[in-house]
Structure formats: C-alpha cells, structure tokens
Design an enzyme around this catalytic site. Structure first.
Site, PDB file in Angstrom:
ATOM      1  N   CYS A   2       0.712  -1.272   0.099  1.00 36.95           N
ATOM      2  CA  CYS A   2      -0.166   0.005   0.048  1.00 36.95           C
ATOM      3  C   CYS A   2       0.771   1.178   0.058  1.00 36.95           C
ATOM      4  O   CYS A   2       1.938   1.030   0.075  1.00 36.95           O
ATOM      5  CB  CYS A   2      -0.828  -0.225   1.324  1.00 36.95           C
ATOM      6  SG  CYS A   2      -1.764  -1.522   1.370  1.00 36.95           S
ATOM      7  N   ARG A  27       1.536   1.395  -6.073  1.00 40.70           N
ATOM      8  CA  ARG A  27       1.704   0.545  -4.882  1.00 40.70           C
ATOM      9  C   ARG A  27       0.374  -0.355  -4.656  1.00 40.70           C
ATOM     10  O   ARG A  27       0.473  -1.316  -3.886  1.00 40.70           O
ATOM     11  CB  ARG A  27       2.087   1.201  -3.746  1.00 40.70           C
ATOM     12  CG  ARG A  27       3.637   1.781  -3.816  1.00 40.70           C
ATOM     13  CD  ARG A  27       3.868   2.858  -2.564  1.00 40.70           C
ATOM     14  NE  ARG A  27       4.103   1.920  -1.623  1.00 40.70           N
ATOM     15  CZ  ARG A  27       5.445   1.454  -1.403  1.00 40.70           C
ATOM     16  NH1 ARG A  27       6.336   1.614  -2.225  1.00 40.70           N
ATOM     17  NH2 ARG A  27       5.762   0.724  -0.493  1.00 40.70           N
ATOM     18  N   TRP A  75      -3.932  -2.010  -1.573  1.00 39.88           N
ATOM     19  CA  TRP A  75      -3.689  -3.244  -2.141  1.00 39.88           C
ATOM     20  C   TRP A  75      -4.086  -4.199  -0.985  1.00 39.88           C
ATOM     21  O   TRP A  75      -3.380  -4.743  -0.092  1.00 39.88           O
ATOM     22  CB  TRP A  75      -2.513  -3.616  -2.560  1.00 39.88           C
ATOM     23  CG  TRP A  75      -2.163  -4.718  -3.552  1.00 39.88           C
ATOM     24  CD1 TRP A  75      -2.397  -4.833  -4.836  1.00 39.88           C
ATOM     25  CD2 TRP A  75      -1.976  -6.084  -3.291  1.00 39.88           C
ATOM     26  NE1 TRP A  75      -2.147  -5.997  -5.280  1.00 39.88           N
ATOM     27  CE2 TRP A  75      -2.108  -6.940  -4.161  1.00 39.88           C
ATOM     28  CE3 TRP A  75      -1.459  -6.597  -1.994  1.00 39.88           C
ATOM     29  CZ2 TRP A  75      -1.529  -8.275  -4.288  1.00 39.88           C
ATOM     30  CZ3 TRP A  75      -1.234  -8.009  -2.058  1.00 39.88           C
ATOM     31  CH2 TRP A  75      -1.384  -8.776  -3.399  1.00 39.88           C
ATOM     32  N   ASN A 101       0.952   0.730   6.023  1.00 37.36           N
ATOM     33  CA  ASN A 101       1.259  -0.225   4.987  1.00 37.36           C
ATOM     34  C   ASN A 101       1.918  -1.186   5.777  1.00 37.36           C
ATOM     35  O   ASN A 101       3.082  -0.952   6.539  1.00 37.36           O
ATOM     36  CB  ASN A 101       2.362   0.608   4.017  1.00 37.36           C
ATOM     37  CG  ASN A 101       3.184  -0.068   3.028  1.00 37.36           C
ATOM     38  OD1 ASN A 101       2.407  -1.193   2.617  1.00 37.36           O
ATOM     39  ND2 ASN A 101       4.249   0.194   2.813  1.00 37.36           N
ATOM     40  N   GLY A 102       1.683  -2.361   5.266  1.00 35.08           N
ATOM     41  CA  GLY A 102       2.488  -3.716   5.895  1.00 35.08           C
ATOM     42  C   GLY A 102       1.246  -4.821   6.463  1.00 35.08           C
ATOM     43  O   GLY A 102       0.231  -4.830   5.867  1.00 35.08           O
ATOM     44  N   LYS A 485       6.416 -10.775 -18.894  1.00 30.82           N
ATOM     45  CA  LYS A 485       5.922  -9.440 -19.230  1.00 30.82           C
ATOM     46  C   LYS A 485       4.469  -9.589 -20.050  1.00 30.82           C
ATOM     47  O   LYS A 485       3.656  -8.618 -19.724  1.00 30.82           O
ATOM     48  CB  LYS A 485       6.557  -8.901 -20.355  1.00 30.82           C
ATOM     49  CG  LYS A 485       7.894  -8.191 -19.641  1.00 30.82           C
ATOM     50  CD  LYS A 485       7.944  -6.874 -18.957  1.00 30.82           C
ATOM     51  CE  LYS A 485       7.560  -7.116 -17.400  1.00 30.82           C
ATOM     52  NZ  LYS A 485       8.468  -7.448 -16.761  1.00 30.82           N
ATOM     53  N   GLU A 488       1.536 -10.648 -17.529  1.00 28.53           N
ATOM     54  CA  GLU A 488       1.108  -9.691 -16.355  1.00 28.53           C
ATOM     55  C   GLU A 488       0.299  -8.518 -17.213  1.00 28.53           C
ATOM     56  O   GLU A 488      -0.421  -7.766 -16.194  1.00 28.53           O
ATOM     57  CB  GLU A 488       2.174  -9.258 -15.473  1.00 28.53           C
ATOM     58  CG  GLU A 488       3.299  -8.601 -16.127  1.00 28.53           C
ATOM     59  CD  GLU A 488       4.466  -8.126 -15.060  1.00 28.53           C
ATOM     60  OE1 GLU A 488       4.143  -8.063 -13.985  1.00 28.53           O
ATOM     61  OE2 GLU A 488       5.568  -8.045 -15.591  1.00 28.53           O
ATOM     62  N   HIS A 504       9.763 -33.281 -24.674  1.00 25.65           N
ATOM     63  CA  HIS A 504       9.762 -34.149 -23.281  1.00 25.65           C
ATOM     64  C   HIS A 504       8.093 -33.895 -22.667  1.00 25.65           C
ATOM     65  O   HIS A 504       7.877 -34.103 -21.559  1.00 25.65           O
ATOM     66  CB  HIS A 504      10.846 -33.817 -22.493  1.00 25.65           C
ATOM     67  CG  HIS A 504      12.140 -34.216 -22.756  1.00 25.65           C
ATOM     68  ND1 HIS A 504      12.695 -35.510 -23.180  1.00 25.65           N
ATOM     69  CD2 HIS A 504      13.183 -33.362 -23.115  1.00 25.65           C
ATOM     70  CE1 HIS A 504      13.813 -35.386 -23.333  1.00 25.65           C
ATOM     71  NE2 HIS A 504      14.101 -34.236 -23.562  1.00 25.65           N
ATOM     72  N   LYS A 603       3.269  -2.815  -7.261  1.00 26.06           N
ATOM     73  CA  LYS A 603       4.616  -2.719  -7.564  1.00 26.06           C
ATOM     74  C   LYS A 603       5.423  -3.270  -6.582  1.00 26.06           C
ATOM     75  O   LYS A 603       6.656  -3.882  -6.728  1.00 26.06           O
ATOM     76  CB  LYS A 603       4.718  -1.280  -7.766  1.00 26.06           C
ATOM     77  CG  LYS A 603       6.265  -0.775  -8.356  1.00 26.06           C
ATOM     78  CD  LYS A 603       6.540  -0.992  -9.522  1.00 26.06           C
ATOM     79  CE  LYS A 603       7.781  -0.800 -10.252  1.00 26.06           C
ATOM     80  NZ  LYS A 603       7.934  -1.511 -11.512  1.00 26.06           N
TER      81      LYS A 603
HETATM   82  C1  F6R Z   1       7.319  -8.105 -12.999  1.00 25.42           C
HETATM   83  C2  F6R Z   1       7.795  -7.405 -11.725  1.00 25.42           C
HETATM   84  C3  F6R Z   1       7.881  -8.232 -10.722  1.00 25.42           C
HETATM   85  C4  F6R Z   1       9.116  -7.739  -9.775  1.00 25.42           C
HETATM   86  C5  F6R Z   1       9.082  -8.837  -8.580  1.00 25.42           C
HETATM   87  C6  F6R Z   1      10.228  -8.230  -7.519  1.00 25.42           C
HETATM   88  O1  F6R Z   1       7.379  -7.041 -13.997  1.00 25.42           O
HETATM   89  O2  F6R Z   1       8.067  -6.186 -11.604  1.00 25.42           O
HETATM   90  O3  F6R Z   1       7.825  -9.530 -10.971  1.00 25.42           O
HETATM   91  O4  F6R Z   1      10.202  -8.000 -10.486  1.00 25.42           O
HETATM   92  O5  F6R Z   1       7.942  -8.350  -7.725  1.00 25.42           O
HETATM   93  O6  F6R Z   1      10.204  -6.895  -7.128  1.00 25.42           O
HETATM   94  P1  F6R Z   1      11.382  -6.149  -6.831  1.00 25.42           P
HETATM   95  O7  F6R Z   1      12.576  -6.291  -7.884  1.00 25.42           O
HETATM   96  O8  F6R Z   1      11.021  -4.723  -6.300  1.00 25.42           O
HETATM   97  O9  F6R Z   1      12.305  -6.995  -5.574  1.00 25.42           O
END
Ligand code: F6R
Length: 608
Positions: A2, A27, A75, A101-102, A485, A488, A504, A603
């Site tokens: 969040c 976030r 979130w 947040n947490g 990519k 998602e 296989h 994110k």
């Molecule tokens: C995919 C993506 C996620 C992050 C993963 C790790 O596009 O962004 O898979 O790579 O959540 O996040 P970080 O790098 O912030 O630890």
C-alpha cells in the site's frame, strides 16, 4: 504493497495528500482514503477503486478543509477492497485516525483481546487493531501510546497517525516497511516513496526500523523506541519531478521502455574509468574473491529472471558456480550457505518481503551480501553488506522494464570485474567485453528502433489464447521474462520453455496456428533452436522469431520477426528483452488492458 502519505502545513492538506496518493497509486489501487483534521474533529473520506474516485468524491479535496492529514492507497490483503476495509481507520472514541502499509501478523489475538476490552471493529483488516490499541494506551501522551502500541505488534508496518488532542501534528512509525519524511518550508510530509514528495521538496529523511517521527508545519522530530530524540541526516533527492511523470507518453511503461538506453548509461558509465571497472561501494580484492566458493543469487519475479540471465555471464567469465534461487523458496529451504558464499540480492524496490527474508536467512549463515537495488535507502539497501544501485530513476509502471535491464547491467559489470580480478579472461577478451558494455546503451536504442513493426504484429497475435516462448541458455532466461511481461500486462496465457524440453512433453500442446516466440540470439546454439522451430512448424505453429537481421536460416524458416543488433551472447539478454517488452506492451494495448496498473498486482510486494 500500500502507499501512505501525511501532511502538516499552512495550506489545505487534502489536495497535497491526493496528489501524493496519485504518485503512490502504483503500490496498490483497489481502494483509497484520506483523514483530515478539521475544526470539528477528524473527517474521513474513503472510496473503492482508484484515487480518481476519491478526487471526485471530495471535489479534489475542496470539500475537506484542514491543514493536517493522512492518506492511503490500498492493495487488499486482509478483507476485500470495500469502503469499510479501506484506510484510514478511526478509533472508537474518534480521537485517532491511522493509515498502515504492511501486515500485522498477530492481529487475530489482538483483535480478540480488544473485543473483550469492549472495542468494536468496523472492518476485517489487520490494521484496525492498531487504532484501538492506541485508544487503549492513550493516557495523554500520543508518543507513549504509539510506543506501547507498537510494542504489541508483530509484523511489518509503516504507520501514519493523526490525533485530535494534537491537531497540528502528524505521527509516523516505521518497522520493515518504507517510510520517508519530506522536509519543506512551512510544511512537512511523510510518504512510502520519494515519488510522492519530489513535487514539494528535495530534502528527505529516510526513517529506519524502530523509529518514530512527529511532524508539524515547522518541525520534524525523530525518536528511538525509548522515546529519546535522535539526529537524522537530511538527504537530497536527485530524482526530478519529470522522472515521476509520463512526459507525453501514453503509459509509464512505454516511457520506461524508451528510457532504457539512458538508464543503462547512468548505471554503467560512472563505474567505467580509464578502461577499468570501479565500484565505489564494493571494493572486493582478488584474495577475497578467491575465497568465494559459490555465488547464490536470490530475488523474486523479474528480478529473479535477471539473476537467471546474469548467471550465464558470471559463470562464463569468472568460472565461479552460480545458483539462482527464488527468494520465496530459498527462505524455507534450509540453504547450504556459509561464509564462503557471496549472496547477490536483486530488487528494484528494495522492499520485497520474501527477498528480505531470504537475505536475513543467508546472512545468519555467514554469507556476504551484495544488493543490486534501485530505490535509495530501501530496506534491502540498508540490510546488505554492500549495495550497488541501478540508477534507473523511479519506475512507476507495475511491470518492470528499465529496472530489469539495469539489474542486468550491474550483473555484467560484476561478471567482468570479477573475471579480471580472478584472471579468468585474456586481455583481448577483457577489451572486447568492455567494448560491449560501452556500446550496450546504443545497442538497446537500436533494438528499440529496429522493431517499428511490433504494433502491427500485436494486431496479429493479440487474439491468441496462449503464447509459447522458447529458447536455450540466455535465450531461455530471457524467454522467461518475456512470457512474464506478456502475462502480467496483457493477461494472455504465456509460458516459457527451454527449447530442448519441448519434445519431453510440451510439444503435445502445439497445434495449428499456435504462436511460438522463438529466441535465437546465441550463435553457438542457433542450429539447435532452429531444429526446434522446424519441429513446431511441422505441427502447425506460427513462429515469431527474435534474432539478428542477417540470420538467413531463421529468416527463411520463421513466419514473423523481432530483431536485435548483432551482439555477443554473453551480454545480449539486456538487448533481447527490449522487443519482448514492446510486444507485451502493444498486445496489452490491443486488448485494452490497464497497462500501468495490471489487475491483482502491485509494484512493491511487501507481504509474503
Ligand atoms: C514483474 C515485476 C515483478 C518484480 C518482483 C520483484 O514485471 O515487476 O515480478 O520483479 O515483484 O520486485 P523487486 O524487484 O522490487 O524486488
């Protein structure tokens, strides 16, 4: 996951909080709320969905007068994304409002205790226990109540609090969740991320775990867990406002794809001096390197795939065995790690809960920890023995692009620097790879420029029900990231397979018109991948090949093409991923998806 913000100043708080929340929306974006200290007490406004709904509800904040407040974009973890579960939460006596947040791990026991004490709950969240504990422990001093409250909590939290007894103050606490104070003129702020602050101030204080802050319009004070005041350094934020805005692009993701040549340059150039690689922040000697028996790379999601790609460069150039482990697995795997292990931790946000936990586990076993992180002052950067920053600037789109390629750039620098120190490569090889590093930004720009047909290809492939990505070695590692990519942001089913594994089992899924994205950028194994292309074509597949423009064999076999410039395979992953990022972007656009904020994702994954 969040985002929280807080403001105390001489102008209305609500518009500043709403603006900050918009910057933090990446976030989490399933509900939002603000609490403003007004003449008649705290006024709370909450909505489900985006910050835009909150702006509409409050007429951009004009309906909620007051100069002090806190805000939250959610979130959902505990409880559905409803208005009741949205933050801020109020205490039963209306004295406190909090944003969080947490995750509070022991909230069930605390909730039972508080219900027995006579408190009533309005939401299903773990957060609500905090505000009732504050009410329970408040005996005239908010700081004391906060310390008593947080002493009861297990888990992670960045908290923002306002209290009617001190209407001009905002309170903040940090434990394992990011929190930054912005120091302004006649106004002060806190936020989960500097992106929410840069429009107002460049002066930041990074809070550490176990610290409490009290902010008024004229003063910022930070305390330790005993309530004693501590001196904190004010850091200058180097990101500018434009870096956190779209700058004419339709989406942050496209802007961030286009920023990659500059981001790679910013990551590499300061570390190349007089033909040598130089890490200010990590000066390991050849003798120390020789004591390393293995390198373990740990990360999640795309950062993990950066590790999978980087493994090839590290093993090929330095001849040190490299294991790449998902952080969510490593933390529970009783890992064989000791003081002879170098643990490389990769994270864009520096806040990923599983990555932090895996890192702590390995540190306890004696590993030396080296973090590759984008966000300055983040938890992983603070925890690591050494930190190498990827100077990518703020990454706002939920799907990482420049975060991923700058992580690769740092891994390449490490691989070449270790190889030179360990004398594993000849002088000519060293010069050749140095040349590749110097030209990496230009090659990435070329990979962007060579693929102007991708929007057209997206029109052909966007209706497919699934896409396969195949490749070998580095091509396979890039295929994994390319498929992620696609999944998602476009919500198409996409799966990456090591090309040699098709026979296989997976080849059973190939039928007429099944799209297969085949990565063929490694000349030493090109023939092998070519055979796999022929095999899937024989079963009706439509092959979109990623290769060099002059690769006649592939050009005469596949149906459609994505191109990269001719580069050495050791550092090619950072270039190969560019057309795949663009393909995912344009397919998602064709499908009308919310590209910067894909469904169910956030994110920064600060929960397990
Ligand atoms: C995919 C993506 C996620 C992050 C993963 C790790 O596009 O962004 O898979 O790579 O959540 O996040 P970080 O790098 O912030 O630890």
């Amino acid at each position: 996951m969040c985002g929280i913000v807080g403001f105390s100043g001489v102008r209305p708080a609500a518009p500043v909080l709403l603006d900050g929340l918009k910057k933090l929306e990446y976030r989490g974006y399933d509900s939002a709320g603000i609490a403003i200290m007004g003449d008649a007490g705290i006024s709370v406004n909450k909505v489900t969905g985006r910050i835009a709904n909150l702006c509409e509800k409050t007429h951009d904040g004009a309906d909620v007068p007051g100069f002090t407040g806190v805000g939250h974009t959610r979130w959902a973890t505990h409880g559905a994304p409803t208005e009741e579960n949205a933050h801020p939460h109020l205490s039963n006596d209306g004295r406190f409002a909090i944003v969080h947040n947490g995750i509070i791990e022991n909230y069930i026991a605390l909730r039972e205790e508080l219900i027995k004490d006579g408190f009533t709950f309005q939401s299903e969240t773990d957060t609500e226990v905090i505000v009732h504990l504050l009410e329970k422990y408040y005996k005239g001093n908010v700081r004391d109540a906060l310390i008593k409250t947080t002493n009861r909590l297990r888990g992670s939290y960045a908290l923002g609090v306002i209290c009617t007894e001190q209407p001009e103050k905002i309170f903040a606490v940090r434990e394992s969740s990011p929190l930054i104070i912005g120091v302004g003129v006649e106004e002060n702020y806190f936020a989960s991320d500097v992106t929410a602050l840069v429009a107002y101030t460049r002066n930041a204080i990074y809070m550490d775990d176990g610290e409490y802050a009290e902010l008024t319009k004229d003063a910022v004070k930070v305390f330790d867990c005993t309530g004693s005041e501590i001196k904190k350094e004010v850091t200058r934020i180097t990101w500018d406002v434009q870096a956190a805005e779209k700058g004419g692009y339709e989406h942050f993701m496209l802007k961030e794809i286009m920023e990659q040549p500059a981001a790679i340059k910013a990551t590499i150039a300061p570390r190349l001096k007089d033909g040598n690689i130089f890490f200010e922040e990590f000066d390991i000697s050849a003798d120390e390197l020789k004591k390393i028996r293995k390198i373990v790379i740990t990360a999640c999601g795309s950062a993990y795939y950066a590790g999978c790609s980087g493994k090839y460069a590290l093993e090929k150039l330095c001849h040190i065995p490299v294991e790449v482990e998902l952080a969510s697995e490593l933390r529970y795997s009783d890992p064989l790690i000791d003081k002879h292990t170098l643990l490389i931790v990769i994270s864009q946000s520096g806040e990923t809960a599983d990555t932090i936990a895996a890192m702590k586990e390995c540190k306890e076993r004696g590993a030396k920890t080296l973090a590759i992180v984008n966000v300055v002052g983040s938890s992983i950067a603070k925890l690591a023995d050494y930190t190498l920053y990827t100077w990518a600037g703020p990454e706002i789109a939920v799907a990482t692009t420049k975060g991923f390629t700058t992580q690769l750039a740092v891994l390449y620098l490490l691989a070449l620097s270790f190889a030179e120190k360990l004398e594993c490569i000849t002088e000519e090889e060293y010069t050749k790879y140095m040349g590749e590093l110097h030209t990496l930004p230009r090659h990435i720009q070329q990979a962007i420029d060579m693929n102007s047909k991708i929007p057209k290809l997206a029109k052909k492939y966007h209706k497919s029900s699934s896409l396969f990505f195949i490749g070998r070695n580095t091509d396979y590692a890039v295929a994994l990231e390319g498929a992620l990519k696609m999944k998602e942001i476009s919500y198409l089913h996409a799966e990456a397979y090591a090309a040699g594994e098709l026979k296989h089992g997976t080849i059973a899924l190939i039928e007429d018109h099944q799209p297969v994205v085949a990565l063929c950028c490694n000349p030493s194994i090109m023939e092998k991948t070519l055979s796999n292309i022929v095999e899937v074509k024989a079963r009706g597949a439509e092959v979109l090949a990623l290769t060099f423009r002059n690769n006649q064999k592939i050009l005469s076999t596949a149906d459609d093409f994505l191109f990269i410039p001719n580069v050495d395979a050791v550092f090619s992953a950072a270039i190969e991923i560019i057309p795949l990022q663009l393909l995912a972007y344009y397919v998602a656009k064709e499908n009308g998806c919310d590209i910067d904020k894909p469904k169910n994702l956030a994110k920064s994954v600060t929960v397990e």
